[in-house]
Design an enzyme around this catalytic site. Structure first.
Site, short mmCIF file in Angstrom:
data_model
loop_
_atom_site.label_atom_id
_atom_site.label_comp_id
_atom_site.label_asym_id
_atom_site.label_seq_id
_atom_site.Cartn_x
_atom_site.Cartn_y
_atom_site.Cartn_z
N ASN A 89 -23.79 73.28 -19.12
CA ASN A 89 -24.34 74.37 -19.59
C ASN A 89 -23.42 75.76 -19.36
OD1 ASN A 89 -25.39 74.32 -16.80
ND2 ASN A 89 -26.86 75.88 -17.14
N ILE A 90 -23.32 76.38 -20.18
CA ILE A 90 -22.41 77.63 -20.07
C ILE A 90 -23.25 78.65 -20.58
CG2 ILE A 90 -20.39 78.66 -21.19
CD1 ILE A 90 -19.59 75.88 -22.04
N GLU A 91 -23.52 79.60 -19.79
CA GLU A 91 -24.50 80.83 -19.78
C GLU A 91 -23.54 81.89 -20.36
OE1 GLU A 91 -28.00 79.78 -16.50
OE2 GLU A 91 -26.79 81.47 -16.03
N CYS A 128 -26.40 75.00 -23.97
CA CYS A 128 -27.02 73.80 -23.16
C CYS A 128 -25.95 72.44 -23.03
CB CYS A 128 -28.10 72.96 -23.78
SG CYS A 128 -29.65 74.49 -23.75
N GLU A 149 -26.38 69.41 -22.83
CA GLU A 149 -26.63 68.35 -23.99
C GLU A 149 -25.72 68.61 -25.35
OE1 GLU A 149 -28.79 69.78 -21.99
OE2 GLU A 149 -30.70 68.85 -22.26
N CYS A 191 -34.03 71.04 -24.00
CA CYS A 191 -35.10 71.82 -24.72
C CYS A 191 -35.21 71.48 -26.41
CB CYS A 191 -34.29 73.32 -24.58
SG CYS A 191 -32.72 73.60 -25.79
N CYS A 212 -31.99 71.17 -28.15
CA CYS A 212 -31.03 70.27 -28.01
C CYS A 212 -31.95 68.84 -28.69
CB CYS A 212 -31.05 69.95 -26.48
SG CYS A 212 -29.82 70.99 -25.77
#
Length: 136
Positions: A44-46, A55, A57, A91, A94
């Protein structure tokens, strides 16, 4: 690929280590298995805006798709703040990406460790999915 589930979970656990999660602290790793037994990982890359966050995935899927891969067998997902203390599920967005690129028997592994995981099919987590076939 012998013992492919453990290999996939191990790759997801490694991908989780490089997640960029400075806001939530919740790090997720994913490892996607192609029909050719190739593994594509993602984390994940916020983003401060949250809406621009990606996300793990989808990162794995987009990496694979950008390299011409379109047929997938399974994905392993692992997540948590300090360690994978609970099962991390994909989620809704995804799940919709999975619906676009996978068959309903696509395998989803949610894992805490290589030995402690749960296994689902896409049809289990998205029972009434909306796919491209509905638009034909």
């Amino acid at each position: 690929m012998a013992d492919w589930k453990n290999t996939l979970i191990r790759a997801a656990l490694e991908a989780r280590k490089i997640a960029y999660a400075p806001y939530s602290g919740y790090k997720v790793g994913a490892a996607l298995l192609t029909e050719e037994d190739e593994i594509y990982t993602g984390c994940n890359i916020e983003n401060a805006s949250y809406g621009a966050t990606n996300c793990a995935e989808r990162t794995a899927f987009f990496r694979a798709i950008s390299e011409g891969k379109l047929n997938f067998k399974a994905i392993a997902i692992t997540g948590g703040k300090e360690a994978p203390e609970d099962y991390a599920y994909p989620c809704g967005i995804c799940r919709q990406v999975m619906q676009e690129f996978c068959k309903e028997d696509f395998i989803i592994l949610t894992a805490k460790t290589e030995q402690d995981y749960q296994e689902y099919r896409l049809r289990d987590l998205l029972p009434y999915g909306f796919g491209g076939e509905k638009l034909q």
